[in-house]
Design a protein around this motif. Structure first.
Motif, PDB file in Angstrom:
ATOM      1  N   ARG A   1       0.815  -1.186   0.000  1.00  0.00           N
ATOM      2  CA  ARG A   1       0.000   0.000   0.000  1.00  0.00           C
ATOM      3  C   ARG A   1       0.866   1.261   0.000  1.00  0.00           C
ATOM      4  O   ARG A   1       0.517   2.279  -0.592  1.00  0.00           O
ATOM      5  CB  ARG A   1      -0.887  -0.010   1.246  1.00  0.00           C
ATOM      6  N   VAL A   2       1.989   1.155   0.646  1.00  0.00           N
ATOM      7  CA  VAL A   2       2.910   2.285   0.703  1.00  0.00           C
ATOM      8  C   VAL A   2       3.362   2.681  -0.699  1.00  0.00           C
ATOM      9  O   VAL A   2       3.412   3.850  -1.056  1.00  0.00           O
ATOM     10  CB  VAL A   2       4.155   1.931   1.537  1.00  0.00           C
TER      11      VAL A   2
ATOM     12  N   GLU B   1       0.588   4.625  -2.305  1.00  0.00           N
ATOM     13  CA  GLU B   1       0.468   5.992  -1.792  1.00  0.00           C
ATOM     14  C   GLU B   1       1.616   6.853  -2.289  1.00  0.00           C
ATOM     15  O   GLU B   1       1.451   8.027  -2.606  1.00  0.00           O
ATOM     16  CB  GLU B   1       0.432   5.963  -0.258  1.00  0.00           C
ATOM     17  N   ASP B   2       2.755   6.239  -2.365  1.00  0.00           N
ATOM     18  CA  ASP B   2       3.939   6.909  -2.862  1.00  0.00           C
ATOM     19  C   ASP B   2       3.746   7.442  -4.268  1.00  0.00           C
ATOM     20  O   ASP B   2       4.015   8.600  -4.562  1.00  0.00           O
ATOM     21  CB  ASP B   2       5.065   5.880  -2.883  1.00  0.00           C
TER      22      ASP B   2
ATOM     23  N   LEU C   1       1.027   7.877  -5.850  1.00  0.00           N
ATOM     24  CA  LEU C   1      -0.060   8.845  -5.874  1.00  0.00           C
ATOM     25  C   LEU C   1       0.479  10.215  -5.467  1.00  0.00           C
ATOM     26  O   LEU C   1       0.194  11.242  -6.093  1.00  0.00           O
ATOM     27  CB  LEU C   1      -1.146   8.403  -4.883  1.00  0.00           C
ATOM     28  N   ALA C   2       1.281  10.199  -4.422  1.00  0.00           N
ATOM     29  CA  ALA C   2       1.854  11.449  -3.925  1.00  0.00           C
ATOM     30  C   ALA C   2       2.718  12.106  -4.998  1.00  0.00           C
ATOM     31  O   ALA C   2       2.762  13.320  -5.132  1.00  0.00           O
ATOM     32  CB  ALA C   2       2.677  11.175  -2.677  1.00  0.00           C
TER      33      ALA C   2
ATOM     34  N   LEU D   1      -9.003   5.824  -0.612  1.00  0.00           N
ATOM     35  CA  LEU D   1      -7.941   6.543  -1.295  1.00  0.00           C
ATOM     36  C   LEU D   1      -8.505   7.094  -2.590  1.00  0.00           C
ATOM     37  O   LEU D   1      -9.373   6.488  -3.212  1.00  0.00           O
ATOM     38  CB  LEU D   1      -6.790   5.579  -1.605  1.00  0.00           C
TER      39      LEU D   1
ATOM     40  N   VAL E   1      -8.178   7.067  -5.692  1.00  0.00           N
ATOM     41  CA  VAL E   1      -7.503   6.391  -6.794  1.00  0.00           C
ATOM     42  C   VAL E   1      -8.506   5.537  -7.577  1.00  0.00           C
ATOM     43  O   VAL E   1      -9.456   5.009  -7.009  1.00  0.00           O
ATOM     44  CB  VAL E   1      -6.357   5.505  -6.244  1.00  0.00           C
TER      45      VAL E   1
END
Lengths: 355, 355
Positions: B134-135, B138-139, B141-142, B157, B159
């Motif tokens: 998941r990290v 998120e990475d 996405l960021a 999220l 997404v």
DNA sequence: CTGAAAGCGCTAACAA
DNA sequence: TTGTTAGCGCTTTCAG
């Protein structure tokens, strides 16, 4: 309204790093590429600037500048069946893993044999098997793109290839059955258009010959590797008037089907029929009796192919940089590797105990 | 010795084409990119020059110039098991095929969840499932990299995601068994850490509840999707003092194993036990009785994901070019799609005929 | 040991 | 419609 010059948003580039660390972009480039001629104090400044700015060099700029590409294409022909096999996954796994290790990018091409490959930007190609796509191979060879073929031993082309010793593996499988006292040994082949299946048949025949066992054509059942055809072959085999006491099957998936059929027909395995497969597909481990099989080092083959390709790619760029001219037969020569396949004995075979 | 200027051998470039056709490189660029403002006679001249010279534009130069990249990374977590499944291959097939159609390059990443992804030069990412990674999601996405998740419905999220209606599929499977008159219905789950398995369990429970059938914990067998655990679950299930008359199994591969075990234990399928699987794995077609199952549109899911990613990528570059600012909730909003799973009735289930 | 500058091949803004 | 030209971000001479 003022025109904005840049079409796309600016990423941090080597220039930012240079500015931040008070050196020229050349020096930054040097530390990126680990070219040793940089004063330690500078290299540290640059390194930390890179960290701070989270700078990642643009591969596109790098490739444009160097003319090198470390993209490896894996070409898997999308013909019926192949791509639904244990085999395909193992290949992808092996190649994928080694690419991550060697920092190569893996480009996956699922292509039919007719469409010419789009080779734009590809640094090297791995052809997994070659059935209908020999033209694609010759094409890329002609264009000087480093290429290697796996799972197909190419005799007549100047290309590196890595294959499994299918004939040898098959031979040792059949030898094992012979040692167990079997004389009536059948073979269910795979798709004989593939080199692997053809070689397995060859090994089967060779083992019988060497042991002076007469080859019986009614003991050879051709299939296309599908479970459906395996099933029908198994039925014919078992219901035959003079049934074989052992069978060597060209793939584990089919061997499992044969076992299933045998059971349905009231046969006990291995008491009534000894079965040996090929692949060492983990599926063979489950089920009531473990399947004796021939293990082929698929992952290793896949990994080796990436290494070999990597070698060819480096070789090529070295040559381009003014290294000595290509000497045929030298270290630059393509390598042809045959990996051994190994018998894995489990419970699906038993000594022949008949009359 | 004279210095040679060029470090690598010169490929035919847009300049050569321009020279050969007597126009500027801009015009050549225009015909390459199908920008309509080129006189027909010129476009023909250029086109034929391209053919003659076998010119292929350098993707690196293109990407460097545009800032766009049409490389799609497919991230498949390499945790135990997943990558040995029918599921993984279908995914790769679907994504691979659609990429070829949309002219995107498919980069395959077999990664463990801990290693941060190397996103250099990637235009978009497809996360197949998210278990431990998941990290990574998120990475990316960021970092503003267009991303889509498949086979996992992401609630929390912002997404795009495309998943299968596992609960619905499971529910209809169990409903079918109930309609056949079964009351004692067991469930062999998959790895409950995966959303798919959890949802299938949920659907199973829901169907029972809605039909006022009491949930029995001793009818639920948890596994990790492996055949080994399926086997042991099947044994416990069948040997139970008060055995179920029907079982819904979370995957076809496991269902086949259950069938095998049942047969070994002298049970007839579907007479003694009705079995229903999940996947519509072609393996279920072979064997003595066809496996009734729930078909999940894996390939479609994979294909849709590429389309959605493509949409996000175009959207992003449009925005960068000065399009209207991103409006949350507008057309730019991520899409969350749930694809229906469909019951496929074959021969492995039978009406309950007990007392 | 370092940096200025010339590309790599292409796209896009701008002027014609 | 077309061509000129300024980048895109990096590597690699070559001259300090």
């Amino acid at each position: 309204m003022t025109r904005i010059k840049k079409a796309h948003p600016k990423n941090i580039s080597i220039v930012d790093v240079a500015r931040a660390s008070g050196v020229s972009i050349t020096t930054v480039s040097r530390v990126i590429n680990k070219i040793g001629t940089v004063k330690e104090s500078n290299r540290i400044k640059v390194a930390s600037a890179i960290k701070d700015l989270k700078f990642q060099p643009s591969i596109f700029a790098q490739r444009l500048a160097t003319g090198r590409s470390n993209v490896v294409a894996l070409v898997i022909p999308r013909y019926e069946g192949v791509f639904y096999s244990f085999y395909a996954l193992e290949l992808i796994r092996g190649v994928g893993t080694m690419c991550e290790v060697l920092k190569l990018d893996l480009l996956l091409h699922l292509t039919d044999a007719r469409t010419p490959l789009s080779l734009r930007g590809v640094g090297g190609i791995i052809f997994s098997d070659i059935i209908g796509n020999r033209v694609q191979l010759e094409d890329s060879l002609a264009k000087g793109i480093p290429s290697v073929v796996i799972n197909y031993y190419v005799d007549d082309l100047d290309v590196s290839c890595i294959a499994i010793d299918n004939a040898g593996g098959a031979e040792s499988a059949v030898n094992y059955l012979i040692e167990l006292g079997h004389k009536k040994i059948a073979h269910i082949t795979g798709d004989i258009m593939t080199q692997a299946a053809a070689k397995r048949l060859e090994g089967y025949k060779r083992a019988l010959e060497k042991n002076n066992i007469k080859l019986r054509n009614d003991y050879i059942f051709e299939t296309d590797y599908s479970r459906g055809q395996a099933r029908s072959a198994a039925e014919r085999l078992i219901k035959s008037a003079d049934p074989a006491t052992a069978v060597f099957v060209a793939s584990d998936a089919m061997a499992l089907e044969v076992m299933a059929v045998a059971r349905e027909l009231g046969k006990n395995i291995p008491d009534d029929l000894s079965i040996i497969g090929f692949d060492d597909n983990p599926s063979g481990l489950y089920g009531p009796v473990g399947l004796t099989t021939v293990r082929q080092p698929l992952i290793r083959m896949a990994e080796e192919s990436v290494k070999e390709l990597n070698r060819l790619i480096s070789l090529k760029s070295a040559t381009n940089r003014g290294g000595s001219a290509m000497v045929s037969g030298g270290k630059n020569a393509p390598r042809k590797i045959l990996l051994p396949a190994e018998l894995v004995i489990r419970e699906s075979c038993k000594p022949f105990s008949g009359g």
